[in-house]
Motif scaffolding. Structure first.
Motif, PDB file in Angstrom:
ATOM      1  N   MET A  24      12.473   5.486  -8.789  1.00 60.08           N
ATOM      2  CA  MET A  24      11.540   6.462  -8.217  1.00 60.08           C
ATOM      3  C   MET A  24      11.848   6.698  -6.743  1.00 60.08           C
ATOM      4  SD  MET A  24       7.915   5.442 -10.031  1.00 60.08           S
ATOM      5  CE  MET A  24       7.639   5.819 -11.776  1.00 60.08           C
ATOM      6  N   TYR A  25      12.190   5.630  -6.028  1.00 58.21           N
ATOM      7  CA  TYR A  25      12.594   5.796  -4.631  1.00 58.21           C
ATOM      8  C   TYR A  25      13.829   6.705  -4.537  1.00 58.21           C
ATOM      9  CZ  TYR A  25       9.571   1.987  -2.893  1.00 58.21           C
ATOM     10  OH  TYR A  25       8.513   1.211  -2.538  1.00 58.21           O
ATOM     11  N   ALA A  26      14.787   6.475  -5.422  1.00 58.62           N
ATOM     12  CA  ALA A  26      16.038   7.236  -5.379  1.00 58.62           C
ATOM     13  C   ALA A  26      15.819   8.719  -5.654  1.00 58.62           C
ATOM     14  CB  ALA A  26      17.032   6.658  -6.385  1.00 58.62           C
ATOM     15  N   GLN A  27      14.874   9.041  -6.534  1.00 58.28           N
ATOM     16  CA  GLN A  27      14.608  10.447  -6.866  1.00 58.28           C
ATOM     17  C   GLN A  27      13.518  11.047  -5.977  1.00 58.28           C
ATOM     18  OE1 GLN A  27      13.695   9.673 -10.941  1.00 58.28           O
ATOM     19  NE2 GLN A  27      11.481   9.750 -10.665  1.00 58.28           N
ATOM     20  N   ASP A  28      12.945  10.208  -5.084  1.00 58.93           N
ATOM     21  CA  ASP A  28      11.939  10.653  -4.126  1.00 58.93           C
ATOM     22  C   ASP A  28      10.685  11.192  -4.819  1.00 58.93           C
ATOM     23  OD1 ASP A  28      11.179  10.822  -1.440  1.00 58.93           O
ATOM     24  OD2 ASP A  28      11.655  12.952  -1.332  1.00 58.93           O
ATOM     25  N   PHE A  29      10.315  10.577  -5.935  1.00 53.33           N
ATOM     26  CA  PHE A  29       9.089  10.949  -6.639  1.00 53.33           C
ATOM     27  C   PHE A  29       8.770   9.900  -7.691  1.00 53.33           C
ATOM     28  CE2 PHE A  29       6.761  12.706 -10.214  1.00 53.33           C
ATOM     29  CZ  PHE A  29       5.673  13.282  -9.564  1.00 53.33           C
ATOM     30  N   GLY A  30       7.478   9.662  -7.884  1.00 54.42           N
ATOM     31  CA  GLY A  30       7.076   8.778  -8.968  1.00 54.42           C
ATOM     32  C   GLY A  30       5.613   8.400  -8.875  1.00 54.42           C
ATOM     33  N   VAL A  31       5.040   8.065 -10.014  1.00 54.43           N
ATOM     34  CA  VAL A  31       3.666   7.583 -10.086  1.00 54.43           C
ATOM     35  C   VAL A  31       3.644   6.356 -10.984  1.00 54.43           C
ATOM     36  CG1 VAL A  31       1.283   8.081 -10.744  1.00 54.43           C
ATOM     37  CG2 VAL A  31       2.710   9.905  -9.795  1.00 54.43           C
ATOM     38  N   ILE A  32       3.052   5.288 -10.491  1.00 56.97           N
ATOM     39  CA  ILE A  32       2.884   4.064 -11.272  1.00 56.97           C
ATOM     40  C   ILE A  32       1.395   3.790 -11.400  1.00 56.97           C
ATOM     41  CG2 ILE A  32       3.301   1.568 -11.350  1.00 56.97           C
ATOM     42  CD1 ILE A  32       5.839   2.079  -9.676  1.00 56.97           C
ATOM     43  N   VAL A  33       0.926   3.681 -12.625  1.00 60.17           N
ATOM     44  CA  VAL A  33      -0.484   3.392 -12.884  1.00 60.17           C
ATOM     45  C   VAL A  33      -0.572   2.062 -13.614  1.00 60.17           C
ATOM     46  CG1 VAL A  33      -2.634   4.177 -13.916  1.00 60.17           C
ATOM     47  CG2 VAL A  33      -0.987   5.854 -13.060  1.00 60.17           C
ATOM     48  N   ASN A  34      -1.256   1.111 -13.014  1.00 62.80           N
ATOM     49  CA  ASN A  34      -1.431  -0.210 -13.602  1.00 62.80           C
ATOM     50  C   ASN A  34      -2.860  -0.362 -14.118  1.00 62.80           C
ATOM     51  OD1 ASN A  34       1.207  -0.960 -12.905  1.00 62.80           O
ATOM     52  ND2 ASN A  34       0.563  -1.634 -10.866  1.00 62.80           N
ATOM     53  N   ILE A  35      -2.997  -0.739 -15.387  1.00 53.88           N
ATOM     54  CA  ILE A  35      -4.320  -0.858 -15.974  1.00 53.88           C
ATOM     55  C   ILE A  35      -4.845  -2.269 -15.742  1.00 53.88           C
ATOM     56  CG2 ILE A  35      -5.741  -0.488 -18.014  1.00 53.88           C
ATOM     57  CD1 ILE A  35      -4.149   1.981 -16.919  1.00 53.88           C
ATOM     58  N   SER A  36      -5.826  -2.368 -14.868  1.00 51.04           N
ATOM     59  CA  SER A  36      -6.530  -3.626 -14.645  1.00 51.04           C
ATOM     60  C   SER A  36      -7.740  -3.636 -15.577  1.00 51.04           C
ATOM     61  CB  SER A  36      -6.928  -3.762 -13.178  1.00 51.04           C
ATOM     62  OG  SER A  36      -7.629  -4.961 -12.943  1.00 51.04           O
ATOM     63  N   SER A  37      -8.911  -3.961 -15.089  1.00 55.15           N
ATOM     64  CA  SER A  37     -10.089  -4.076 -15.933  1.00 55.15           C
ATOM     65  C   SER A  37     -11.316  -4.250 -15.052  1.00 55.15           C
ATOM     66  CB  SER A  37      -9.945  -5.292 -16.859  1.00 55.15           C
ATOM     67  OG  SER A  37     -11.141  -5.585 -17.537  1.00 55.15           O
ATOM     68  N   ALA A  38     -12.483  -3.991 -15.625  1.00 56.42           N
ATOM     69  CA  ALA A  38     -13.713  -4.394 -14.937  1.00 56.42           C
ATOM     70  C   ALA A  38     -13.707  -5.907 -14.734  1.00 56.42           C
ATOM     71  CB  ALA A  38     -14.931  -3.971 -15.756  1.00 56.42           C
ATOM     72  N   ALA A  39     -13.077  -6.628 -15.680  1.00 56.25           N
ATOM     73  CA  ALA A  39     -12.942  -8.086 -15.561  1.00 56.25           C
ATOM     74  C   ALA A  39     -11.971  -8.476 -14.463  1.00 56.25           C
ATOM     75  CB  ALA A  39     -12.503  -8.688 -16.891  1.00 56.25           C
ATOM     76  N   GLY A  40     -11.317  -7.497 -13.855  1.00 63.42           N
ATOM     77  CA  GLY A  40     -10.487  -7.738 -12.690  1.00 63.42           C
ATOM     78  C   GLY A  40     -11.246  -7.572 -11.394  1.00 63.42           C
ATOM     79  N   THR A  41     -12.556  -7.329 -11.496  1.00 62.76           N
ATOM     80  CA  THR A  41     -13.398  -7.208 -10.301  1.00 62.76           C
ATOM     81  C   THR A  41     -14.427  -8.328 -10.201  1.00 62.76           C
ATOM     82  OG1 THR A  41     -15.077  -5.801 -11.366  1.00 62.76           O
ATOM     83  CG2 THR A  41     -13.161  -4.693 -10.386  1.00 62.76           C
ATOM     84  N   LEU A  42     -14.682  -9.015 -11.316  1.00 57.83           N
ATOM     85  CA  LEU A  42     -15.562 -10.178 -11.314  1.00 57.83           C
ATOM     86  C   LEU A  42     -15.233 -11.042 -12.519  1.00 57.83           C
ATOM     87  CD1 LEU A  42     -19.196  -9.207 -12.429  1.00 57.83           C
ATOM     88  CD2 LEU A  42     -17.144  -8.035 -13.152  1.00 57.83           C
ATOM     89  N   GLY A  43     -15.455 -12.355 -12.375  1.00 54.62           N
ATOM     90  CA  GLY A  43     -15.130 -13.265 -13.453  1.00 54.62           C
ATOM     91  C   GLY A  43     -16.113 -13.160 -14.611  1.00 54.62           C
ATOM     92  N   VAL A  44     -15.589 -13.247 -15.832  1.00 62.03           N
ATOM     93  CA  VAL A  44     -16.409 -13.150 -17.032  1.00 62.03           C
ATOM     94  C   VAL A  44     -16.158 -14.373 -17.907  1.00 62.03           C
ATOM     95  CG1 VAL A  44     -16.943 -11.770 -19.076  1.00 62.03           C
ATOM     96  CG2 VAL A  44     -16.308 -10.636 -16.940  1.00 62.03           C
TER      97      VAL A  44
END
Length: 259
Positions: free
Chosen positions: A113-133
Motif C-alpha cells: 500500500m505504501y508503494a502504490q500510495d493508497f490503501g485502507v486497512i480495517v481491523n475488526i475488534s469488538s465491544a469486548a475490546g473496550t471492556l473485559g467480559v
C-alpha cells in the motif's frame, strides 16, 4: 460467512474485485454457489493462523488482481467459559486467529500500500475490546490487542504515508452467528442492544471505515460509552457499573458458532 460475507456483498456493489479468504473449503464452496460465477471474485483457502498460508494467499491475490487496495481483517473465533475450564490449545487458536494472523496479513500488505500510495486497512475488534467480559477473557484480550495495534499503526502510517488509512471497528453482540445466544439483559441490554444482523456491521465497515475514513467505529454507537465511562469514573465505580448493567453475565446463554 457472517460479517465477512456481508462485507463482500457491499464491496461488490461498489465495483470492487474481492479475494475471499476462508479456512473452510466448504464455506468457500457455499459462497461460490450463492454468489455465482463472477470474474470479480477470487476464492482462496487460507488459514489465517498459519503464516505460510497467509503469505500464499497474499501472493495469489496479487497475482490475480495486481494490487491490494483494501484489507478487511475480519477472521474471528471465540471460546466461551471460565479460564480454568477451557482448553489451552483452543485459547491459543483464539489469539492466533483474532490477533496474530491479523498482524501477519497487515505486515505483508502494508508495504504494498505504501508503494502504490493508497490503501485502507480495517481491523475488526469488538465491544469486548473496550471492556473485559467474563467467560471470554482470552477473546477480550485478543480484541483489546487488535485495538491497540490499530491505534499504534495509525500513528505509524501518519508518520510515513498519509494516503494509507487504518481503522478499527467494534461490534457488539450480533443476534446470530459467532455469538448466538450471548446477550446483555436488563438495563444494559437497553443501552447496548443486540446488533440485528451482520449487514449492520458490514455497512459500518464499508461506509464509515473505508469510504469515509473513520478511525474508530462502534456498532451500536452506544458501545463507545464503555470508553467514555472508563475515562471519567473511578475504576472501582466503573467495574461496579459493568456488573450492575449485567455485562458480566452476558455470555451465560451463549451457544455460538465456531467460525
Amino acid at each position: 460467512m457472517g460479517v465477512g460475507l456481508a462485507v463482500v456483498r457491499r464491496l461488490l456493489q461498489h465495483g470492487c474485485r474481492v479475494a475471499i479468504w476462508d479456512y473452510s473449503e466448504q464455506a468457500l464452496t457455499d459462497v461460490q454457489r450463492e454468489l455465482g460465477e463472477n470474474p470479480a471474485l477470487l476464492y482462496i483457502n487460507c488459514d489465517i493462523s498459519d503464516p505460510a498460508s497467509v503469505t500464499s494467499a497474499v501472493q495469489a491475490t496479487m497475482a490475480r488482481f495486481g494490487s491490494i487496495d483494501i484489507l478487511v481483517n475480519n477472521a474471528g473465533t471465540v471460546v466461551s467459559g471460565y479460564l480454568q475450564d477451557t482448553d489451552m490449545a483452543r485459547q491459543q487458536q483464539v489469539i492466533d486467529v483474532n490477533f496474530s494472523g491479523l498482524v501477519h496479513a497487515t505486515t505483508l500488505i502494508l508495504p504494498k500500500m505504501y508503494a502504490q500510495d493508497f490503501g485502507v486497512i480495517v481491523n475488526i475488534s469488538s465491544a469486548a475490546g473496550t471492556l473485559g467480559v467474563a467467560r471470554q477473557s482470552v477473546y477480550s484480550a485478543a480484541k483489546w490487542a487488535v485495538w491497540g495495534f490499530t491505534e499504534s499503526l495509525w500513528h505509524e502510517v501518519r508518520n510515513q504515508n498519509k494516503s494509507v488509512h487504518v481503522a478499527s471497528v467494534h461490534p457488539g453482540y450480533i443476534a446470530t452467528g459467532l455469538f448466538a445466544g450471548a446477550k446483555i439483559r436488563g438495563l444494559g441490554g437497553v443501552i447496548v442492544p443486540l446488533v440485528k444482523n451482520h449487514d449492520v456491521i458490514a455497512k459500518a465497515i464499508v461506509e464509515q471505515a473505508i469510504r469515509h475514513r473513520k478511525t474508530v467505529v462502534y456498532r451500536p454507537r452506544s458501545v463507545r460509552l464503555a470508553v467514555l465511562l472508563r475515562g471519567i469514573l473511578p475504576d472501582r465505580w466503573f467495574f461496579r457499573l459493568v456488573r450492575l448493567l449485567g455485562i458480566h453475565r452476558s455470555m451465560e446463554g451463549f451457544t455460538g458458532q465456531r467460525a
